[in-house]
Design a protein around this motif. Structure first.
Motif, PDB file in Angstrom:
ATOM      1  N   VAL A 153      40.957  36.651  40.851  1.00 35.78           N
ATOM      2  CA  VAL A 153      42.345  37.111  40.743  1.00 35.78           C
ATOM      3  C   VAL A 153      43.119  36.628  41.955  1.00 35.78           C
ATOM      4  N   ASP A 157      48.800  38.077  41.672  1.00 31.53           N
ATOM      5  CA  ASP A 157      48.600  38.679  40.355  1.00 31.53           C
ATOM      6  C   ASP A 157      47.657  39.880  40.388  1.00 31.53           C
ATOM      7  N   ALA A 158      47.152  40.252  41.570  1.00 31.97           N
ATOM      8  CA  ALA A 158      46.133  41.301  41.683  1.00 31.97           C
ATOM      9  C   ALA A 158      46.752  42.703  41.678  1.00 31.97           C
ATOM     10  N   GLU A 162      42.279  45.654  42.928  1.00 37.95           N
ATOM     11  CA  GLU A 162      41.690  44.329  43.126  1.00 37.95           C
ATOM     12  C   GLU A 162      41.968  43.807  44.533  1.00 37.95           C
ATOM     13  N   ASN A 191      51.315  33.006  34.995  1.00 39.87           N
ATOM     14  CA  ASN A 191      51.009  33.742  36.218  1.00 39.87           C
ATOM     15  C   ASN A 191      52.247  33.747  37.105  1.00 39.87           C
TER      16      ASN A 191
END
Length: 451
Positions: A153, A157-158, A162, A191
């Motif tokens: 990831v 985008d985490a 995460e 993304n």
């Protein structure tokens, strides 16, 4: 199983604030790109592909300087790492075995680490190199389930959960050649950056029933260079490694933090290096030699028992045989000194050979350049070159010959002969006093006129 390398070297490196492509900035006297290529070369890869972009022509030339057989692929648009790797597809057409993706701005991945990745490929379709980060920052995170890697990831985008993971992605990946490009074909750009991420191939592989795992290395191996500060940090990492390795191999460094190595410096055991010595590329120092303080060496070979410095400069093409002495403020370029020769101070030796046991006096210069061509000076064994001798090349000095101090030698000197090449001295009685009186009077008159 064969191994192939893809080295990504297309980045612009805007934070470097430089016209030079990022991967061509140097650490330890070699471009970052060469360090990455050198690490991969230990795997004896079948094919090496360097993906160029910014400064493509210069980067390709640098890659070919290191390995004339390297293949070049150009990424004309910067659409992400998966897109960059995809540019290597033609160059790898028909390739068998694995592909390892490396980065031209990440110079310190160890060969042993790459070998562990290749070994892990025996049990997994995709192997990713990760590291436990002291400060994970904006690195991509490796989402693990036991020893299985489920996905990578990117920080942008985490989720918060995460981002709490400390096992981070280095970007280095090992995949079977055919599988790699099949997975890249399925990568999208939905993304935060709108780019094709190479990291997405992990989740795609898992969705197809292929296994993935991560191999961990020390964080220092994954150091990437994106700024001048990073470049300085990378230089320090290299130097600390090189110093430690040299001492482990039996080299004495009297002040390790002041000695600077090149990427290819070779020093034999029981050699001694004093403080503030700089090794440029292409230096080999044999067992038992001594390199004294404040000397600079590049492109040279120093044999057993030789002493160099202090304050000496050895330039490319210099060969010192056993027990040669090169002293303070001596510069040698493309010079061959046979066993026991001595050049102890204040001398320039260029494009010359000096025989065994010869002594070269202070202030000697081989006048090797006529403004267009370089010319050679040959000095035989056991010769004695008097202080302040100008040897105007091309010229030969025979074995056992001598030159008188202050001579300008323009013709060959036979063996065992004494050569004098200076004007006859004349003494002018009382002229020194008269000249000084005249000069002092002129100075007084000049001072009076200015006041």
């Amino acid at each position: 199983m064969p191994t192939n390398l893809v080295i990504l070297a297309a980045g612009q490196g805007t934070r470097m604030q430089s016209d030079l492509p990022k991967v061509l900035h140097e650490v330890a006297g070699a471009p970052l790109l060469h360090h990455a290529m050198q690490a991969g070369a230990t795997l004896q890869p079948d094919r090496v592909v360097v993906v160029t972009g910014n400064g493509a022509e210069d980067v390709a030339a640098a890659a070919q300087d290191f390995d004339p057989q390297v293949l070049i692929a150009e990424q004309t648009e910067r659409l992400g790492t998966a897109h960059a790797v995809a540019q290597a597809r033609t160059a790898l057409e028909g390739a068998e075995g694995d592909v390892i993706v490396l980065y031209g701005d990440t110079p310190f991945v160890r060969p042993e680490t790459l070998e562990r990745m290749v070994e892990a490929r025996a049990d997994h379709a995709v192997v990713v190199l990760g590291f436990e980060a002291a400060d994970p920052g904006r690195y991509g995170r490796l989402v693990m389930n036991g020893d299985a890697l489920e996905r990578i990831v990117e920080f942008k985008d985490a989720t918060d959960e995460e981002r709490a993971i400390t096992l981070c992605n280095s970007g280095v990946i090992c995949v079977d050649a055919a599988t790699l490009f099949e997975l890249i074909e399925a990568v999208g750009k939905d993304n935060a950056s709108g780019e094709y991420y190479l990291t997405d191939i992990v989740a795609i592989a898992c969705s197809r029933g292929l296994s993935a795992t991560a191999v961990a290395c020390e964080e220092a191996e994954t150091l990437g260079v994106n700024s001048r500060a990073d470049l300085a940090a990378a230089e320090l990492v290299f130097q600390n490694r090189a110093r430690s390795q040299a001492m482990q191999e039996g080299v004495t460094l009297q002040a390790p933090d002041t000695v600077w190595f090149a990427y290819d410096t070779v020093i034999g055991r029981d050699a001694l290096v004093e403080p503030h010595v700089v090794f440029g590329p292409g230096v080999t120092i044999e067992t038992g030699a001594r390199i004294r303080a404040f000397s600079h060496l590049e492109g040279c070979h120093v044999s057993r028992g030789a002493v160099v410095g202090p304050y000496a400069r050895l330039r490319p093409g210099t060969e010192l045989a056993e027990d040669v002495k090169v002293g303070n403020f001596v510069e040698i370029k493309n010079g061959i000194l046979d066993a026991g020769a001595k050049v102890n101070h204040l001398t320039y030796i260029g494009d010359a050979s000096i025989g065994a046991g010869t002594n070269v006096g202070a202030g000697t210069v081989t006048c090797n350049y006529d403004g267009v061509f370089k010319h050679f000076t040959e000095i035989g064994a056991g010769a004695f070159i008097g202080s302040d001798t100008m040897l105007v090349a091309p010229v030969k000095i025979g074995a056992g010959a001598m030159t008188a101090s202050g001579s300008v030698i323009t013709s060959d000197v036979p063996a065992d002969a004494l050569a004098l090449g200076r004007a006859r001295q004349e003494n002018k009685p009382d002229l020194a006093r008269k000249l000084m009186e005249r000069l002092r009077e002129a100075k007084r008159n000049q001072s009076g006129g200015n006041s």
